[in-house]
Write an enzyme that holds these catalytic residues in place. Structure first.
Site, mmCIF file in Angstrom:
data_model
loop_
_atom_site.group_PDB
_atom_site.id
_atom_site.type_symbol
_atom_site.label_atom_id
_atom_site.label_comp_id
_atom_site.label_asym_id
_atom_site.label_seq_id
_atom_site.Cartn_x
_atom_site.Cartn_y
_atom_site.Cartn_z
ATOM 1 N N GLU A 126 0.792 -1.123 0.108
ATOM 2 C CA GLU A 126 -0.104 0.016 0.066
ATOM 3 C C GLU A 126 0.997 1.265 0.149
ATOM 4 O O GLU A 126 0.361 2.326 -0.289
ATOM 5 C CB GLU A 126 -1.082 0.124 1.166
ATOM 6 C CG GLU A 126 -0.274 0.342 2.705
ATOM 7 C CD GLU A 126 0.761 -0.695 3.050
ATOM 8 O OE1 GLU A 126 1.903 -0.443 2.989
ATOM 9 O OE2 GLU A 126 0.081 -1.700 3.703
ATOM 10 N N HIS A 147 6.190 -0.161 11.706
ATOM 11 C CA HIS A 147 6.003 -1.416 10.980
ATOM 12 C C HIS A 147 7.379 -1.605 10.053
ATOM 13 O O HIS A 147 7.628 -2.684 9.660
ATOM 14 C CB HIS A 147 4.985 -0.934 9.897
ATOM 15 C CG HIS A 147 3.640 -1.206 10.402
ATOM 16 N ND1 HIS A 147 3.055 -2.103 11.447
ATOM 17 C CD2 HIS A 147 2.699 0.079 10.398
ATOM 18 C CE1 HIS A 147 1.878 -1.782 11.691
ATOM 19 N NE2 HIS A 147 1.553 -0.550 11.018
ATOM 20 N N ASP A 195 -4.767 6.128 16.208
ATOM 21 C CA ASP A 195 -5.861 5.578 15.165
ATOM 22 C C ASP A 195 -6.612 4.495 16.132
ATOM 23 O O ASP A 195 -7.532 3.892 15.430
ATOM 24 C CB ASP A 195 -5.125 4.858 14.285
ATOM 25 C CG ASP A 195 -3.813 4.289 14.300
ATOM 26 O OD1 ASP A 195 -3.468 4.220 15.472
ATOM 27 O OD2 ASP A 195 -3.224 3.863 13.463
ATOM 28 N N TYR A 202 -5.779 8.861 11.714
ATOM 29 C CA TYR A 202 -6.022 9.347 10.279
ATOM 30 C C TYR A 202 -7.003 9.893 10.152
ATOM 31 O O TYR A 202 -7.545 10.347 8.702
ATOM 32 C CB TYR A 202 -5.757 7.817 9.355
ATOM 33 C CG TYR A 202 -4.586 7.132 9.445
ATOM 34 C CD1 TYR A 202 -3.658 7.728 8.833
ATOM 35 C CD2 TYR A 202 -4.510 6.184 10.316
ATOM 36 C CE1 TYR A 202 -2.438 7.062 8.957
ATOM 37 C CE2 TYR A 202 -3.136 5.535 10.321
ATOM 38 C CZ TYR A 202 -2.008 5.916 9.611
ATOM 39 O OH TYR A 202 -0.892 5.725 9.781
HETATM 40 C C1 OKP Z 1 0.141 2.313 9.640
HETATM 41 B B1 OKP Z 1 0.256 2.679 11.019
HETATM 42 C C2 OKP Z 1 -6.434 -1.696 5.151
HETATM 43 C C3 OKP Z 1 -5.116 -2.077 4.959
HETATM 44 C C4 OKP Z 1 -4.207 -1.539 5.872
HETATM 45 C C5 OKP Z 1 -1.975 -0.229 6.162
HETATM 46 C C6 OKP Z 1 -1.960 0.342 7.617
HETATM 47 C C7 OKP Z 1 -1.014 0.800 7.932
HETATM 48 C C8 OKP Z 1 -1.108 1.567 9.242
HETATM 49 N N1 OKP Z 1 -7.337 -2.648 4.274
HETATM 50 N N2 OKP Z 1 -3.353 -0.568 5.257
HETATM 51 O O1 OKP Z 1 0.421 1.607 12.015
HETATM 52 O O2 OKP Z 1 -0.934 3.409 11.741
HETATM 53 ZN ZN ZN Z 2 -1.746 2.467 13.059
#
Ligand code: OKP
Ligand code: ZN
Length: 342
Positions: free
Chosen positions: A117, A159, A284, A323
């Site tokens: 992504e 991550h 989040d 977000y």
């Molecule tokens: C980054 B952080 C949803 C897929 C998830 C990636 C999320 C990354 C989060 N269908 N997409 O930890 O806030």
């Molecule tokens: Zn997150």
């Protein structure tokens, strides 16, 4: 509380995120940091300072050199190969394939990523480097005696592993700060990751070590990204056994249950004898976050900031996710003000 912030985060402005089968404007976008910065200023939290430059060594202390070189050159290589859009991996060294880095950029992208992504665009490396320097400056403030400091990192980091990017992350800011804090003389550092998503990169980085305790509260990976790490039975390995804890939580988790998990985590930090605490601060967990499923309300962020303060440890808050742009500033600063009042 002092906030460390770099305008260079704006250099990370990818135009695409693969989401629900469509290329959308990324959830992880420059306005996030600006919402947080504006709230910091409006609430008179404290000074806002630019980072110092600590160079590459503290980054290379936790990331593999070949991975870092890849991040530095990927955009140029991608363009040199004649690609028209942003850099997105399409193939990975999956089960039973060979873990060997290919020469061609498509292969390199798959070799060094854990998800697709996170499009790479011009300026991504410069912003990721600056974000790491923000966290390193925060680590220095703690070493200089600050009780609390806020590193307004963007892009986020938790991550990113020693040699993988993805989940909007490139360099693991909290991990880099933890290692720097040890290098500054602390014997034991704890990372408590309160972002909605499991901090797989931070866990992996310190999984075999007993000098960094890693604890994460997050959406159960059976239901939520990053899906392939973050289960309750991951406790650490070798010397690191007993120095990793996960609290996977179910969709709809209310603050009461989340707070119980946090209390448990903070107890473990105390038992560990941490000399410094790093909070991977993702907001989040908020009830209206567009990509998450916990139910924290804005006031709950104040309450858990107070809970963290009761440990009485020098605490370094490192920005991760969050977000719902209208509320990200309020919720982030609520944690920091809760900490200062608690
Ligand atoms: C980054 B952080 C949803 C897929 C998830 C990636 C999320 C990354 C989060 N269908 N997409 O930890 O806030
Ligand atoms: Zn997150």
């Amino acid at each position: 509380m002092e906030t460390i912030y770099s305008e260079k985060h704006k250099l990370r402005d990818a135009q695409t995120e693969l989401y629900g089968g469509q290329l959308v404007y990324p959830h992880e976008r420059p306005s996030r940091a600006e919402y947080v910065l504006n709230r910091v200023k409006d609430s008179e939290l404290g000074a806002v300072t630019s980072p110092e430059d600590f160079g590459m060594d503290p980054i290379l202390a936790v990331h593999q050199p070949d991975f870092v070189s890849f991040l530095q050159t990927v955009w140029d290589e991608w363009k040199a190969a004649g690609m028209k859009g942003e850099a997105i991996p399409t193939t990975w060294p999956a089960r039973r394939m060979v873990q060997k880095c290919p020469n061609f950029i498509d292969g390199k992208l798959g070799y060094y990523s854990l998800a697709c992504e996170t499009s790479i665009s011009e300026g991504t490396w410069e912003a990721a480097y600056a974000s790491a320097q923000v966290a390193l400056t925060g680590a220095k403030r703690l070493n200089d005696g600050a009780k609390g400091v806020f590193s307004l990192c963007r892009p986020p980091g938790h991550h990113a592993t020693t040699d993988l990017y993805g989940g909007f992350c490139f360099l693991n800011n909290a991990g880099i700060a933890a290692q720097e804090t040890l290098n500054n003389g602390a014997k034991r550092v704890a990372i408590v990751d309160v972002d909605f998503h499991h901090g797989n990169g931070s866990q992996d980085m310190f999984y075999q070590r007993d000098d960094v305790l890693f604890i994460s509260l997050h959406g159960d990976p059976m239901e939520a990204f990053p899906h392939f790490l973050g289960h309750a039975d991951e406790k650490g390995e070798g010397a690191g056994e007993g120095f990793n804890f996960n609290y996977p939580l179910q969709p709809g988790t209310p603050f009461s249950a989340w707070r119980e998990a946090l209390a448990d985590a903070l107890n473990k930090v105390k038992e560990f004898g941490a000399e410094a605490l790093i909070i991977s601060l993702g907001v989040d967990t908020f009830e209206n976050d567009p990509i998450s499923f916990f139910k924290l309300a804005s006031d709950d962020f104040i309450t858990y900031g107070e809970d963290i303060a009761k440990l009485g440890l020098p605490t370094h808050f490192v920005m991760e996710g969050g977000y719902d742009v209208d509320e990200i500033g309020i919720n982030t600063v609520n944690v920091l003000q809760g900490f200062e009042g608690g």
